[in-house]
Design an enzyme around this catalytic site. Structure first.
Site, PDB file in Angstrom:
ATOM      1  N   GLN A   1      75.053  32.465  16.883  1.00 52.90           N
ATOM      2  CA  GLN A   1      74.204  32.925  17.968  1.00 52.90           C
ATOM      3  C   GLN A   1      74.964  34.054  18.664  1.00 52.90           C
ATOM      4  O   GLN A   1      75.885  33.811  19.433  1.00 52.90           O
ATOM      5  CB  GLN A   1      73.899  31.769  18.920  1.00 52.90           C
ATOM      6  CG  GLN A   1      73.321  30.535  18.202  1.00 52.90           C
ATOM      7  CD  GLN A   1      71.891  30.716  17.724  1.00 52.90           C
ATOM      8  OE1 GLN A   1      71.020  31.091  18.514  1.00 52.90           O
ATOM      9  NE2 GLN A   1      71.653  30.486  16.442  1.00 52.90           N
TER      10      GLN A   1
ATOM     11  N   ALA B   1      65.666  27.399  25.584  1.00 51.41           N
ATOM     12  CA  ALA B   1      66.299  27.598  24.276  1.00 51.41           C
ATOM     13  C   ALA B   1      66.483  29.081  23.943  1.00 51.41           C
ATOM     14  O   ALA B   1      66.045  29.961  24.691  1.00 51.41           O
ATOM     15  CB  ALA B   1      65.470  26.914  23.203  1.00 51.41           C
ATOM     16  N   HIS B   2      67.104  29.307  22.814  1.00 54.74           N
ATOM     17  CA  HIS B   2      67.462  30.676  22.421  1.00 54.74           C
ATOM     18  C   HIS B   2      66.244  31.560  22.190  1.00 54.74           C
ATOM     19  O   HIS B   2      65.267  31.159  21.587  1.00 54.74           O
ATOM     20  CB  HIS B   2      68.367  30.698  21.192  1.00 54.74           C
ATOM     21  CG  HIS B   2      67.886  29.917  20.012  1.00 54.74           C
ATOM     22  ND1 HIS B   2      68.502  30.007  18.793  1.00 54.74           N
ATOM     23  CD2 HIS B   2      66.877  29.041  19.857  1.00 54.74           C
ATOM     24  CE1 HIS B   2      67.886  29.212  17.943  1.00 54.74           C
ATOM     25  NE2 HIS B   2      66.915  28.618  18.562  1.00 54.74           N
ATOM     26  N   GLY B   3      66.363  32.763  22.700  1.00 49.84           N
ATOM     27  CA  GLY B   3      65.335  33.755  22.460  1.00 49.84           C
ATOM     28  C   GLY B   3      64.090  33.621  23.307  1.00 49.84           C
ATOM     29  O   GLY B   3      63.129  34.369  23.125  1.00 49.84           O
TER      30      GLY B   3
END
Lengths: 347, 347, 347
Positions: free
Chosen positions: C197, C238-240
């Site tokens: 990441q 969460a990511h993004g």
């Protein structure tokens, strides 16, 4: 030196009785699966009955209505409570040695009781008080004007915002945040104006709070956790909540702002209570359920929104039959139409 | 110095093939939306097909069954795994430099492997061991008698309660608490007697645990996270849980006490598993669902309580039709009553 | 020195008007329950109407449509926003004094604005920037290459992974982790390969993030929290994820990877949004609900999966009647069978 006890000695200590070999020597406690000959194990949950039959344990602690033919038993009216006492006997808890770490930063005016422990990299800010035998773990931050009662322990990485009060004999686990701002914003013309949270958090005596849980300060007045309440990990208690004595809040449950939960209320895992509600004493909320309205009477509620548990069970059972019901009604419609046509013809 | 690679070189490295201009120079990786001419982007989720058609990327990494006319493609059997390898190529991870910060407090008897890193304000208590190349981030607290395996990393603010064991190559993110007390209380005459939690937490090799998650120690014995399991943020694993190898637990999911989850079990976000259950290998639990009973076979379950996913879908679909069904049944009742009256008259 | 204000002075400051004794002296603010004669209290939630009738408060702040006969009122168009302003007047927030604690570790090349505060045991790594009047609380860890904007505050124990960017006037509460790794793994032959990441977290201006919440960095590019958004405790982003301006995310809610939520989106407590979705501006998701598909229009959705709130209410209402419906259909089946038999006989 490992200590060992005669089974009847253990029975005497926990107010139970031996059924079997009273002279058996017990060296330790272990789960049914892992116990060996020298161990006392326990059957405190009926799901493990089969394991109790095949365990290698020297003896088994059981409730009064349990039969385990051929086994030496320690029989107690409340076997789980007896187990709690036996754990203390075999694993006497160690407290960190009294003393303030030279690596801690304790403000000059902090009142320290006798035999206080403050760990390395802990910070205790001005105007705070730590009671006798209080423990502030490594890297804890105790804001200004806090009180930590007698024999209470903060495990490492606890954060107490200014003004937080903790009673006696509490256990606050790692990563807990007490007294953070409540989630209060006045939305005006689309933007969210912060509503200052100037109240405090009060934790009464004998409370335990699990790892990484958060209890927010009240906007005004107090957020209060009642005496003897036990809170699990990752639980969220919002601003202004009042939790009665002896509540049990399981992991990842949450209570929204200003709600009042009575004594002995239980929230199972991942349950929630919405804001501005009253929940009566001794209400239990099932796992994954959410209370969206006042609950006036003791009992067991479940579902989203939570209703009486029996009603929820009936709804769930009916729900399973719903696809079949849809088919049935379609057939009935057909049969009724046939009947109507037939009568039409015959009429 | 920015590195660049020919597209066919990248293909060779990830075992894929180029469809299009093999000589294309790739300077970096970027999302479909943000990629420029020099970037390789990727289509690993079909939801982004339209973006893949309009992206400015120089080339796109895709699976074998994807057509993107007019584009230079890097085609791989497992494009997401290929992306993982390419990310390592373009962004080689940096480990903190070996060495113990002078601001860390490491007990004299701690066994340190080679090239260990311990950050500022970290605490490592007596009797612990840190394996070769282990990393203990800033402000971590590693309690007494812990083991951190070879090349495992604790990001800042991790807390390991005494006795916790972490295998090799694990990554424990910031704010994680391992080994806190399980939620065990024996309620007797309305008050909750603490049941000491004297077991430990064992994290096997190659496990990742996300930010602010908590894994509680067992009452006796172990809470165990199986090899290669990956746990997201704010997840709660209760005392005595056994998690099989290669489990995937998404954010805010939780597993209650003593449950045993098989290898490759997946919990989607905000899912839960109640206590004392067995969940078979390769069971997937849908988001927001809760497992309230044993799951004996691999498969996909959903709902509260969780049932086979297809059954849940049927129930949900029927539920939507329920208001209409109620109307229909009311009409049928009327029609049947009409028929009955008519026959009555005629009879 | 305790300050006191005339009621009409307070009215002038918040753009309201007095109904009653304009000369009343107000010494403080208090809840309806706890207010005394010298206090101004407030009725900003209709659930407390009865308390407003019996409060000991000297005066009550109310909205324009509220009547409380016999009471001195401060009437405002937006009473909650007025309360926010009055809280600032009576409880002016104190900022920690400027200065870098000698017990903090700030890398040599960190750019410090004017009047920055860095608390004890805080770590600020190389290449980071702290804007004017920024506050980094005790034991915070600010990784390399981070930016903390003007007048933003990190409360104790915040962790910023490398590269995190925080705008101006943000408030990040204790235990928050920004920029931890997204949950990305490519499963190949049963084992989960980490997908690095390498993106970042960007928090725009005027954002508040509650205790122990986590926002993960993007795999590539950014996870972005829009200007003026407010996030409660134990929330997981969460990511993004892209969160629009002015979003409100209540406690224990979560948003899965890559989803995009519009401006003014509200998630109530314990709500969730699955990954790779788009949620339109001004969508509100009810407590405990989960969005499993795109939401194209503003509105209020509820349930799992979330549907329009009215539809959810109808389904819930029908669900309650389902057991009764099952009985009814059974009876209808019987009556239709009777009719059929009768016609058979008569035919």
């Amino acid at each position: 030196v490992s200590t060992s006890y005669r089974l009847d000695d253990l029975a005497r200590r926990v107010g139970g009785e031996v059924r079997g070999d009273a002279s058996l020597q017990v060296q330790g406690l272990a789960t049914l699966e892992q116990a060996g000959k020298g161990d006392l194990s326990f059957l405190t949950h009926r799901g493990y009955r089969r394991q109790a039959e095949t365990t290698q344990a020297g003896a088994v602690l059981v409730g009064p209505d349990v039969e385990l033919p051929g086994r030496d038993l320690l029989v107690c009216a409340e076997p789980y409570a007896a187990l709690a006492r036996l754990l203390e006997l075999f694993h006497p808890p160690e407290k960190p040695a009294p003393g303030v770490s030279p690596d801690a930063r304790v403000a000059a005016d902090v009142k320290l009781g006798r035999d206080v422990h403050v760990g390395p990299f802990a910070v205790v800010e001005e105007g705070s008080e730590l009671g006798d035998r209080a423990v502030v773990g490594a890297a804890c931050v105790v804001g200004s004007g806090c009180r930590v009662g007698e024999a209470s322990e903060l495990r490492p990485h606890g954060v107490l915002y200014p003004g937080t009060r903790i009673g006696a004999r509490c256990l606050i686990h790692a990563g807990v945040v007490l007294g953070g701002d409540g989630f209060g914003f006045a939305t005006s013309a689309g933007s969210h104006l912060k509503v200052l949270q100037v109240g405090r958090v009060v934790i009464e005596d004998d409370v335990e709070v699990g790892a990484n849980s958060a209890v927010d300060r009240a906007m005004l007045g107090e957020t209060r956790i009642g005496q003897g309440s036990k809170i699990d990990d990752l639980v969220m208690i919002a601003h202004g909540v009042q939790l009665g004595a002896g509540a049990l809040l399981a992991a990842q449950s949450g209570v929204a702002g200003s709600s009042r939960l009575g004594a002995g209320v239980r929230l199972a895992g991942q349950a929630g209570v919405a804001g501005h509600l009253r929940v009566a004493d001794h209400v239990t909320v099932a796992a994954k359920s959410a209370v969206f309205g006042d609950v006036d009477d003791p009992g067991f509620v479940a579902g989203v929104p939570a209703v009486d548990h029996r009603q929820w069970k009936r709804s769930q059972a009916s729900l399973k039959r719903l696809p079949e019901l849809l088919r049935e009604v379609r057939q009935l419609r057909q049969r009724v139409a046939d009947l109507e046509r037939r009568l039409e013809r015959e009429g």
